[in-house]
Design a protein around this motif. Structure first.
Motif, PDB file in Angstrom:
ATOM      1  N   ARG A 117     -39.128 -19.242   2.749  1.00 12.07           N
ATOM      2  CA  ARG A 117     -40.221 -19.868   2.008  1.00 12.07           C
ATOM      3  C   ARG A 117     -39.717 -20.916   1.023  1.00 12.07           C
ATOM      4  O   ARG A 117     -40.344 -21.964   0.863  1.00 12.07           O
ATOM      5  CB  ARG A 117     -41.054 -18.810   1.282  1.00 12.07           C
ATOM      6  N   GLU A 196     -46.936 -13.476  -1.202  1.00 14.61           N
ATOM      7  CA  GLU A 196     -46.729 -13.984   0.157  1.00 14.61           C
ATOM      8  C   GLU A 196     -45.304 -13.730   0.624  1.00 14.61           C
ATOM      9  O   GLU A 196     -45.071 -13.468   1.807  1.00 14.61           O
ATOM     10  CB  GLU A 196     -47.046 -15.486   0.213  1.00 14.61           C
ATOM     11  N   LYS A 199     -45.199 -10.151   1.755  1.00 10.01           N
ATOM     12  CA  LYS A 199     -45.844  -9.993   3.053  1.00 10.01           C
ATOM     13  C   LYS A 199     -44.914 -10.458   4.167  1.00 10.01           C
ATOM     14  O   LYS A 199     -44.823  -9.811   5.223  1.00 10.01           O
ATOM     15  CB  LYS A 199     -47.151 -10.788   3.095  1.00 10.01           C
ATOM     16  N   ASP A 200     -44.241 -11.585   3.962  1.00 10.83           N
ATOM     17  CA  ASP A 200     -43.279 -12.071   4.958  1.00 10.83           C
ATOM     18  C   ASP A 200     -42.170 -11.050   5.178  1.00 10.83           C
ATOM     19  O   ASP A 200     -41.759 -10.785   6.312  1.00 10.83           O
ATOM     20  CB  ASP A 200     -42.656 -13.386   4.492  1.00 10.83           C
TER      21      ASP A 200
END
Length: 227
Positions: A117, A196, A199-200
């Protein structure tokens, strides 16, 4: 590199977070290599230890480039020390499967999710050294993949079980989540959402571990949530 005022320091703080993880991964892989007898495993783990050591040096160099005066300290040393103690205790017992779960599956998986990310944001900011960043990410993915394959083989061969590992996992997962959210202010400052990232990370876990309930108390709801 195109960054907004103050972003240099927060990016450096996140890299400081990564340095501590790489240092622990180096120490763990080195210890793991001394536990195993299979030449292929020993060779991979010895190589991983060297790579993790180089990763830590690269991140330290990047920190000095981003924030020559030094980034402000993150509140992560306590959680990292707890994670290190738990993992090193497993290694002292000679519990190789637990060490794979803690290091290659959970710690490497979290590092991989963060780097993936962050890479998107670094590309937008026209950050230099893209080739080096890609090599680091590829190596992190290889370490995580090695852990997944090796642990699956050990389960299939009856050397450990998913039930046993699922009993061990919550302590590591809770600490991993606490580590991630300890850096939430820096994430939010550069317009990244740690939810996020988590979650990844979860999507990269084995199915039997994804199904394990997570402690919702460790999921802050915003950039100023209490830690």
């Amino acid at each position: 590199m195109v960054v907004k005022p103050g972003e240099h320091v927060h990016l450096a703080q996140l890299l400081q977070f990564m340095v501590l993880g790489e240092q622990l991964a180096h120490d763990c892989a080195k210890a793991q290599a001394s536990l195993v007898r299979e030449p292929g495993l020993k060779q991979f783990l010895a190589g991983q230890a060297k790579q993790e050591g180089r990763h830590a040096l690269v991140f330290q160099w990047a920190i000095r480039w981003l924030a020559p005066r030094g980034p402000q300290s993150l509140v992560i040393s306590h959680q990292m020390n707890q994670y290190r103690q738990l993992l090193m205790t497993a290694l002292t017992r000679g519990d190789f499967p637990e060490s794979l779960l803690a290091e290659q599956i959970i710690l490497e998986g979290l590092g991989q999710a963060i780097l993936r990310r962050l890479e998107t944001g670094l590309l937008k900011r026209q950050a230099p050294f893209r080739k080096i960043r890609q090599i680091l990410l590829q190596q992190e993915e290889a370490h995580h993949g090695f852990g997944l394959r090796t642990l699956k083989r050990m389960v299939d061969d009856g050397h450990t079980s998913t039930d046993y590992l699922a009993e061990l996992a919550p302590a590591y997962l809770e600490l991993a989540k606490a580590l991630l959210y300890s850096a939430q202010d820096s994430f939010y400052f550069i317009q990244e959402d740690p939810h996020e990232y988590w979650k990844d990370f979860q999507r990269g876990l084995p199915v039997w571990l994804q199904e394990h309930p997570q402690d919702s108390r460790l999921a802050p709801n915003g950039p100023h949530a209490a830690r």
